[in-house]
Enzyme design. Sequence first.
Site, short mmCIF file in Angstrom:
data_model
loop_
_atom_site.label_atom_id
_atom_site.label_comp_id
_atom_site.label_asym_id
_atom_site.label_seq_id
_atom_site.Cartn_x
_atom_site.Cartn_y
_atom_site.Cartn_z
N GLN A 1 7.43 -4.89 6.67
CA GLN A 1 6.02 -5.37 7.09
C GLN A 1 6.14 -6.96 6.75
O GLN A 1 6.59 -7.44 5.92
CB GLN A 1 5.25 -4.49 6.65
CG GLN A 1 5.17 -4.61 5.06
CD GLN A 1 4.37 -3.14 4.75
OE1 GLN A 1 3.59 -2.30 5.53
NE2 GLN A 1 4.93 -2.76 3.39
N HIS B 1 -11.11 4.15 -2.90
CA HIS B 1 -10.22 4.73 -3.86
C HIS B 1 -11.00 5.80 -4.95
O HIS B 1 -10.07 6.94 -5.27
CB HIS B 1 -9.26 4.06 -4.86
CG HIS B 1 -8.56 3.05 -3.88
ND1 HIS B 1 -8.65 1.72 -3.70
CD2 HIS B 1 -7.15 3.31 -3.25
CE1 HIS B 1 -7.63 1.21 -2.78
NE2 HIS B 1 -6.96 2.05 -2.57
N ASP C 1 -0.10 -0.34 -3.94
CA ASP C 1 -0.99 -1.33 -4.49
C ASP C 1 -1.25 -0.56 -5.90
O ASP C 1 -1.97 -1.38 -6.86
CB ASP C 1 -2.11 -1.65 -3.76
CG ASP C 1 -2.98 -0.60 -3.40
OD1 ASP C 1 -2.96 0.74 -3.81
OD2 ASP C 1 -3.52 -0.45 -2.31
N ASP D 1 6.46 5.02 -1.92
CA ASP D 1 5.98 4.17 -1.08
C ASP D 1 7.40 3.42 -0.65
O ASP D 1 8.32 3.10 -1.42
CB ASP D 1 5.32 3.06 -1.90
CG ASP D 1 4.44 2.09 -0.82
OD1 ASP D 1 3.34 2.19 -0.49
OD2 ASP D 1 5.19 1.13 -0.42
N ASP E 1 11.19 6.50 1.91
CA ASP E 1 10.30 7.31 2.92
C ASP E 1 9.78 8.46 2.64
O ASP E 1 10.32 9.48 2.07
CB ASP E 1 11.10 7.37 4.42
CG ASP E 1 10.50 8.02 5.57
OD1 ASP E 1 9.68 7.37 6.08
OD2 ASP E 1 10.65 9.39 5.73
N ALA E 2 8.42 8.59 3.05
CA ALA E 2 7.75 9.88 2.35
C ALA E 2 8.16 11.18 3.11
O ALA E 2 8.13 12.08 2.52
CB ALA E 2 6.24 9.70 2.85
N ASP F 1 -1.92 8.51 0.92
CA ASP F 1 -2.52 7.34 1.06
C ASP F 1 -1.86 6.56 1.93
O ASP F 1 -1.23 5.52 1.46
CB ASP F 1 -2.82 6.76 -0.07
CG ASP F 1 -3.88 5.59 -0.06
OD1 ASP F 1 -4.37 5.32 0.91
OD2 ASP F 1 -3.84 4.75 -1.03
#
Length: 513
Positions: free
Chosen positions: A240, A270, A294, A314, A348-349, A366
């Site tokens: 990205q 959050h 983040d 992540d 990868d999740a 999330d």
Amino acid sequence: MTPATAPRGAEVWLLLATFLVAAAGLTYELLAATASSYLLGDSVRQFSLVIGVYLAAMGLGAWASRFVAAPVAGFVWIQIALGLIGGFMAPMLFASYAFAGVVQGPLYLLLILTGALSGMEIPLIARVLKDIGAPVFRFENVLSVDYVGALVASVAFPLLIVPQLGLMTGSLAVGLMNLAVAGFSLWLFRGWLGRGIVITWALSLVLTLGGLVQAERMVSVTESALYDDSVIYSAASPYQHITLTRFRDRTRLFLDASVQFDSQDEYRYHEMLVQPAMALAPRRNRILILGGGDGLAAREVLRHADVEQVTLVDLDPMVTQLFQTNADLVALNHGALNDPRLRVLNQDAWQFVEHDTTAFDLIIVDLPDPKSVSLSRLYSQEFYALTAERLSAQGIMVVQSGSPLFARQAYWSVVHTLAATRNPVVPGAGLSVLPYHVYIPSFGEWGFTLVTFHPLASRPPTFPDGLRYASAATWQASQVFAPDMADLPAAVNQLETQPLLGYYNDGWDAWFN
């Protein structure tokens, strides 16, 4: 041109040129598809349309090549044109979006021009090889070299061009490659080409080199027009484009030009994502966060002293490293990603929940919105079934579920998908779901889904001190949906059909396009 007057080494050069122009042509196609996905979203639709239009234009160019009387001169002119049109493709697309808010018109015009020019290359090279009397000329040899060039470009694009150069510099660098092919061809066939084409090539080379020198400045100018605030960080990862903007002490994160948080009100999101689940969980020793690179969800989790271990998964290491090392961002997430109780896994999740066997007391999902097939699969019934297997018997899961106002049907599709997911603790039943929402000024109404194996007992949750929004009163209010956000029919999101992607795009388009 006759075989007797053909320059020495012409055959070898033309086959090498075939490799280079094939690599350049596929790179332009990938650049256009990636830029349109960044700017317009829905990567499957954009890649499909870009590939279709580009291939059709190549077919048109291949047909039109028969009208080129002088194949050597025609090939060189085409390289010059591709160096300019293809080379400046990404800068022109981003500038058009930033300054005029228009992408599709310029995109398809540039695609048709670039595709048509690329389609003329191989037929012209084949004609030149035949004209010079290549000893073992076979058209399939040209095609083989062409396909190898395309393979190299397809590998280099995600591994080298995007992460190391970025789209703008990468576009110009590939344009320079076309001009290099034109330049060597001019020298090799100098006896058959006029002065005018040499002057045009030289001017094009100077223009492209100037573009490369000013590429960073062009990025800065374009991003300044694209974003309301000052751009303080901009980088392309293999996954990205990451942009941070700032106005005074207000920081915003954008991924592929879509805002992910605004430091002025991110606490609302959050706190409501994390604190209700933390308050209602019987145990919270071991926590899993999917996404959240983040560190802001982790910040909320780590408010609780009884948390022993947090695993954050992540995909993008550039995001997690940025929020581990940048002083301002570390202050924003309270150093959560550097806390000894937390470990970061960049993977990868889906792969994580499929292969890891740990039982977690709480899972926080999330992930970015389901605006592409690759993201929509992480909102599927199959993914939720795998994730539920990672919950302990009394565990709780909370899922970021999108906007129940702007993408209402998409939100309820997520809720229905979770409710239809197999319950590993209660055979034959689905998961128990509790939808809720919160108003976030920079996003609007935003929704979540609390997931358990058994219906939650009706008890008021206890929230930690120091919160700015979440409380027992706001928690109760968050479970009430106004009529324009209330439940409505929406299909379960399964891998085979993925209706969520259509719901999501239709909902946001209705409001903002």
